[in-house]
Structures are given as structure tokens and as C-alpha cells.
Design a protein around this motif. Structure first.
Motif, PDB file in Angstrom:
ATOM      1  N   GLN A  71      32.350  45.796  75.382  1.00  0.00           N
ATOM      2  CA  GLN A  71      32.232  46.769  74.179  1.00  0.00           C
ATOM      3  C   GLN A  71      30.773  47.201  74.443  1.00  0.00           C
ATOM      4  N   PRO A  72      30.844  48.591  73.658  1.00  0.00           N
ATOM      5  CA  PRO A  72      29.487  49.387  73.804  1.00  0.00           C
ATOM      6  C   PRO A  72      28.429  48.653  72.855  1.00  0.00           C
ATOM      7  N   HIS A  73      28.770  47.919  71.756  1.00  0.00           N
ATOM      8  CA  HIS A  73      27.709  47.628  70.932  1.00  0.00           C
ATOM      9  C   HIS A  73      27.879  46.033  70.812  1.00  0.00           C
ATOM     10  N   ALA A  74      27.946  45.348  71.912  1.00  0.00           N
ATOM     11  CA  ALA A  74      27.780  44.108  72.001  1.00  0.00           C
ATOM     12  C   ALA A  74      26.441  43.424  71.544  1.00  0.00           C
ATOM     13  N   THR A  75      26.219  42.271  70.987  1.00  0.00           N
ATOM     14  CA  THR A  75      25.356  41.675  70.475  1.00  0.00           C
ATOM     15  C   THR A  75      25.065  39.932  70.934  1.00  0.00           C
TER      16      THR A  75
ATOM     17  N   GLY B 128      27.400  45.192  64.805  1.00  0.00           N
ATOM     18  CA  GLY B 128      27.670  45.212  66.152  1.00  0.00           C
ATOM     19  C   GLY B 128      29.307  45.193  66.308  1.00  0.00           C
ATOM     20  N   ALA B 129      29.713  45.003  67.591  1.00  0.00           N
ATOM     21  CA  ALA B 129      31.119  45.126  67.800  1.00  0.00           C
ATOM     22  C   ALA B 129      31.783  43.707  67.159  1.00  0.00           C
ATOM     23  N   ARG B 130      32.969  43.899  66.377  1.00  0.00           N
ATOM     24  CA  ARG B 130      33.633  42.790  65.669  1.00  0.00           C
ATOM     25  C   ARG B 130      34.932  42.845  66.251  1.00  0.00           C
ATOM     26  N   LEU B 131      35.517  43.648  66.481  1.00  0.00           N
ATOM     27  CA  LEU B 131      36.892  43.857  67.178  1.00  0.00           C
ATOM     28  C   LEU B 131      36.739  43.936  68.623  1.00  0.00           C
ATOM     29  N   LEU B 132      36.902  43.077  69.412  1.00  0.00           N
ATOM     30  CA  LEU B 132      36.879  43.066  70.807  1.00  0.00           C
ATOM     31  C   LEU B 132      38.167  43.610  71.469  1.00  0.00           C
ATOM     32  N   ALA B 133      38.245  44.678  72.103  1.00  0.00           N
ATOM     33  CA  ALA B 133      39.723  45.336  72.818  1.00  0.00           C
ATOM     34  C   ALA B 133      39.136  45.957  74.131  1.00  0.00           C
ATOM     35  N   VAL B 134      40.338  45.995  74.786  1.00  0.00           N
ATOM     36  CA  VAL B 134      40.313  46.631  76.072  1.00  0.00           C
ATOM     37  C   VAL B 134      40.331  48.021  75.681  1.00  0.00           C
ATOM     38  N   ASP B 135      40.863  48.753  74.917  1.00  0.00           N
ATOM     39  CA  ASP B 135      40.998  50.113  74.416  1.00  0.00           C
ATOM     40  C   ASP B 135      41.101  50.451  73.018  1.00  0.00           C
ATOM     41  N   ALA B 136      41.013  51.500  72.824  1.00  0.00           N
ATOM     42  CA  ALA B 136      41.370  52.016  71.576  1.00  0.00           C
ATOM     43  C   ALA B 136      42.780  51.565  70.849  1.00  0.00           C
ATOM     44  N   ALA B 137      43.780  51.714  71.840  1.00  0.00           N
ATOM     45  CA  ALA B 137      45.028  51.357  71.023  1.00  0.00           C
ATOM     46  C   ALA B 137      45.023  49.905  70.808  1.00  0.00           C
ATOM     47  N   ALA B 138      44.443  48.918  71.701  1.00  0.00           N
ATOM     48  CA  ALA B 138      44.424  47.659  71.502  1.00  0.00           C
ATOM     49  C   ALA B 138      43.650  47.317  70.042  1.00  0.00           C
TER      50      ALA B 138
ATOM     51  N   LEU C 298      32.748  43.037  58.379  1.00  0.00           N
ATOM     52  CA  LEU C 298      31.541  43.154  58.059  1.00  0.00           C
ATOM     53  C   LEU C 298      30.457  43.567  59.178  1.00  0.00           C
ATOM     54  N   PHE C 299      29.589  44.667  59.017  1.00  0.00           N
ATOM     55  CA  PHE C 299      28.627  45.133  59.979  1.00  0.00           C
ATOM     56  C   PHE C 299      29.263  45.314  61.134  1.00  0.00           C
ATOM     57  N   THR C 300      29.989  46.444  61.153  1.00  0.00           N
ATOM     58  CA  THR C 300      30.698  46.930  62.326  1.00  0.00           C
ATOM     59  C   THR C 300      30.268  47.999  63.233  1.00  0.00           C
ATOM     60  N   ALA C 301      30.867  48.194  64.433  1.00  0.00           N
ATOM     61  CA  ALA C 301      30.371  49.100  65.376  1.00  0.00           C
ATOM     62  C   ALA C 301      31.321  50.356  65.005  1.00  0.00           C
ATOM     63  N   PRO C 302      30.910  51.406  65.622  1.00  0.00           N
ATOM     64  CA  PRO C 302      31.623  52.818  65.164  1.00  0.00           C
ATOM     65  C   PRO C 302      32.863  52.675  65.620  1.00  0.00           C
ATOM     66  N   GLN C 303      33.251  52.025  66.703  1.00  0.00           N
ATOM     67  CA  GLN C 303      34.450  51.999  67.245  1.00  0.00           C
ATOM     68  C   GLN C 303      35.544  50.926  66.122  1.00  0.00           C
ATOM     69  N   ASP C 304      34.976  50.088  65.652  1.00  0.00           N
ATOM     70  CA  ASP C 304      35.428  49.339  64.735  1.00  0.00           C
ATOM     71  C   ASP C 304      36.001  50.161  63.440  1.00  0.00           C
ATOM     72  N   VAL C 305      34.818  50.905  62.936  1.00  0.00           N
ATOM     73  CA  VAL C 305      35.035  51.706  61.835  1.00  0.00           C
ATOM     74  C   VAL C 305      36.149  52.839  61.977  1.00  0.00           C
TER      75      VAL C 305
END
Length: 450
Positions: A44-48, A132-142, A165-172
Motif C-alpha cells: 500500500q502507498p500509505h502504510a503505517t 493511512g491505508a485502511r483497506l488493504l488490497a492488491v488493486d483498485a478493483a479489490a 476512519l483516517f483513510t488513505a486517498p485510495q480508500d477515499v
């Protein structure tokens, strides 16, 4: 045997586009393979560090985030043809404590209409308002399928709402596509970036620097993870270099505050990772616990949680201890992690520090500022850390060069009328947050031209 809808082992998705996916629910983080989870997180690009399996497992095994404290874990994994595609940490909750996105007003509105707002579901790291990343996924579709699956699960489980809560842009982006409502709050972050053309002559040696706080004090951590600074800017060379970038009044104020701590006979030492001894952790916990007890509340995290951190994630922690007359009197703890920034065209990972906890057994004027801001910032400069996230709330952080940034959460409510009312509320609130950000940005603490 009947299985609780919160913990059904499998949930096939009903949307035609998602027929290839299967959602599996797990009542404990330890039911999810740690290596698989961490591999997803690392992509994920915004891992913590707070989303690492060891951190979430420690919250559970230490008794900090468990059903007895109002955090019933429902960890979700998304599969396609027995290959892991996504995962997230979900909790069913009977209250809103420890979230730092405040929805008690929504719960009150439900109650006034004779309805139950709790239990609800949150996708979050308990007690940790770090974006940071909340939805860990292999790609946008997942990632999109995972959000839709969560909404479907909430409907079937009879939960009132879902909150990311406190999501990364991809989660948004995925949440918006699924129809969730966005809510914005303000945090304060510091960036290790000097102005492009310098900040004039370096300031004279910091008058408030304590003897043990000079540059280079303590063991030097590897700074090979330093990443390029924003366009034309370079990292600060020292704390004095950082001070020189500030306006005169802010620079003077910081020096005065540091001088007060030094004049009180307080010196600091810092430790990282395995250099933090059990006695150090014990003292830190006394301070941490005192902070909560002084406000009439028990601490969220148990001593066992920090024992797990010392054993499983020692490299993620830096501890500062304030001493006077050879005796410890206060402490602060920060976390450190590295973000993979190759997707942004950067060669090296970005080092990020996170202000987390503090406490004091004695009162000293300005000690909080020294322990929570000046010591960590000085450490970040010396160790090539690109960003220090100071967390939620506190306009006073701006005077220490932590600038306002927007943090975003996403929300789904099952009841259509309440969802419509909350949507209108969030629109008005969002306008207020935008105006607040604009006002804060006009109070930039740096020299004109930064």
C-alpha cells in the motif's frame, strides 16, 4: 449451531460485479496469517506501523482492544479463487470512545427518535488517529469490492452504520464510489524541508537547547532512508537551521520555551528499539497512565501492550526521557515507519515519525513542548525523517511549525432518512473545515516567502 452474523466464516457477495470474490470474517487478528497481512500492507502507498499485524494483534492479546473494552474484532479478508485479494481491520462497537472522529451527536439523534445507533462498525486502528491505508488490497478493483462487501455485511448483521476512519486517498476513492459520505478533520504535521533558497544566515546556537539535546547526542540511527524533499527544498541541517526558517517571533518563543526547561535543570536522553530497557518502558507507562488518570479516565492501552511492542516491534519506537537531578520526571514516545514511495517516482522510502504518548510526574513550565515537539523534531532532523505527524487537534502546534492538513473519514448509515440528514450536516461541516484550514494557513509560522 447458529453462527453470529458478526462472525460468519464466509459471506458471498451478491453484486454481479463481485461474484468472483468471497468475504471471510475472523473473530481475532490472530486468525489471519501475519505474513499475508503484512505483505498486503507493504504493497500500500500509505502504510503505517499501526496497521502491522503485530500491532493489531498486540491490541487484542493485551486486553486493550477487546469486546470487554467495546472493541469486538471482525477482521475481514477478501478472496478470489483462494487467493487473498484484500483485508481490513473491522470492529463492532457499542460506543464511540477511542476513535477521534466524533459521532456522539449522531448517536444522540438516533436515541431521540427511539432508534439504536449502536452497535456500529468501524474500520480503524483503535486509539490511533493516524491517517493511512485502511483497506488493504492488491488493486483498485479489490479495494472497491471490499468496501461493497463491508456495506453488505453491515446490512445483513443489522449494524446501524459503517465508518472508515483516517483513510488513505485510495480508500477515499473506493468509499466514494460505493456511496459513502466523506467527513474532514484537521491535523498538524511537520515537514523536514528547508526553503529552496535557504532561510538566511543560520540562527545562533539555540539558547534553549538542553545539554543532552545537542545535535548528535545519542546513538545515530541509519538515515539511508532519506527521500528527496518537495520541489527545490532540502532537509534541515540542524535544529538551528530549522529555527532560522521561522519568523522572528516564533523563533524567539521556541528559544524562550527551551531555555525555561533547561533553566529548570531538565536534560533529555533518548533510546530506540532494543536500547529501551524494561525499566525505561515501566517508567514510560507510569507517565502515560498518569496523563489519563489526571483526566479521570483509565488508560486505553495496558502495560502488556507495550511489552508486546518491545518484543515484536522494537524498531518502531523512540523514547525520550526527561531527567532532573539524575531522576526521570517525564517521557514521550514516538513511532517511526517507512513508506514505499516508488510509485511517486522516489528511489528511497520516506521515513515518517508519529507523535503518540507523553506524561510527566513533575510539573515544569514548557516541559510538554520540549518533550512532545522540540526533542522529536530535533531527532527527526538528525536522523533524516521526512515528516513528523503531530496528530489531531491543537492549534498551538502551528507555532512549532506543524502545519494544518486535512484528514478524511468515510461513513455509511443504514437508515435512509438519517443518512440524508447526516449528508446535509457533513456538507455544512465541510464548508466550516475548509474555512478553518484557510484561516490557519494564513498564520504560517515561517518567514515570508516560504
Amino acid at each position: 449451531m447458529m453462527v453470529s452474523p458478526l462472525h460468519r466464516p464466509h459471506a458471498a457477495l451478491s453484486q454481479p460485479a463481485d461474484t468472483a470474490y468471497v468475504l471471510r470474517l475472523h473473530p481475532s487478528p490472530d486468525d489471519v496469517d501475519a505474513d499475508d497481512w503484512d505483505a498486503l500492507l507493504a504493497a500500500q502507498p500509505h502504510a503505517t506501523p499501526f496497521m502491522r499485524h503485530a500491532y493489531l494483534s498486540a491490541l487484542h492479546s493485551s486486553g486493550s482492544a477487546v469486546p470487554e473494552t467495546g472493541w469486538t474484532p471482525v477482521f475481514c479478508t477478501l478472496w478470489r479463487e483462494e487467493v487473498l485479494q484484500g483485508a481490513c481491520a473491522v470492529y463492532a462497537k457499542p460506543h464511540s470512545y477511542g476513535e477521534y472522529v466524533f459521532d456522539q451527536g449522531w448517536a444522540g439523534a438516533y436515541a431521540r427518535h427511539g432508534m439504536d445507533y449502536y452497535p456500529k462498525a468501524v474500520v480503524a486502528v483503535p486509539f490511533t488517529p493516524v491517517p493511512g491505508a485502511r483497506l488493504l488490497a492488491v488493486d483498485a478493483a479489490a479495494r472497491h469490492a471490499l468496501v461493497r462487501a463491508l456495506v453488505q455485511w453491515c446490512e445483513e448483521a443489522g449494524l446501524s452504520s459503517l465508518h472508515l476512519l483516517f483513510t488513505a486517498p485510495q480508500d477515499v476513492e473506493a468509499a466514494q464510489a460505493a456511496g459513502l459520505m466523506l467527513r474532514h478533520t484537521v491535523q498538524f504535521h511537520w515537514t523536514n524541508a528547508a526553503p529552496p533558497h535557504g532561510a538566511g544566515a543560520l540562527a545562533s546556537p539555540a539558547e534553549g537547547a538542553t545539554p543532552s539535546a545537542r545535535e548528535g547526542a545519542g546513538p545515530m540511527a541509519d538515515a539511508s532512508g532519506e527521500a528527496p524533499s518537495p520541489a527545490g527544498e532540502r532537509p534541515f541541517e540542524s535544529f538551528d537551521h530549522f529555527l532560522a526558517s521561522l519568523s522572528q517571533d516564533k523563533r524567539k518563543k521556541i528559544r524562550q520555551e527551551r531555555r525555561r526547561v533547561a533553566d529548570a535543570g531538565v536534560a533529555f536522553r533518548w533510546m530506540r528499539g532494543t536500547d529501551i530497557t524494561t525499566d525505561d518502558w515501566d517508567f514510560f507507562y507510569r507517565c502515560y497512565e498518569r496523563t489519563y488518570l489526571e483526566h479521570g479516565n483509565p488508560p486505553y492501552l495496558t502495560r502488556e501492550f507495550f511489552a508486546r511492542m518491545a518484543a515484536d516491534m522494537p524498531e518502531a519506537w523512540v523514547l525520550f526521557i526527561a531527567e532532573r537531578g539524575g531522576h526521570p520526571i517525564a517521557s514521550s514516545l514516538i513511532a517511526v515507519g517507512a513508506n514505499d514511495t516508488r510509485a511517486q517516482g522516489k528511489k528511497d522510502p520516506e521515513l515518517v515519525a508519529f507523535g503518540r504518548y507523553w506524561g510527566a510526574l513533575e510539573r515544569v513550565d514548557c516541559l510538554h513542548f520540549e518533550a512532545c515537539y522540540y526533542q522529536p523534531l530535533q531527532w527527526c532532523i538528525a536522523h533524516g525523517v521526512q515528516r513528523f505527524e503531530g496528530g489531531a487537534q491543537g492549534e498551538h502546534k502551528m507555532a512549532r511549525a506543524l502545519l494544518p492538513v486535512q484528514a478524511t473519514s468515510a461513513h455509511w448509515l443504514a437508515h435512509p432518512a438519517f443518512a440524508e440528514a447526516v449528508d446535509r450536516f457533513l456538507e455544512r461541516e465541510g464548508e466550516g473545515v475548509a474555512q478553518y484550514l484557510e484561516e490557519l494557513q494564513s498564520r504560517n509560522p515561517f518567514k515570508t516567502g516560504r
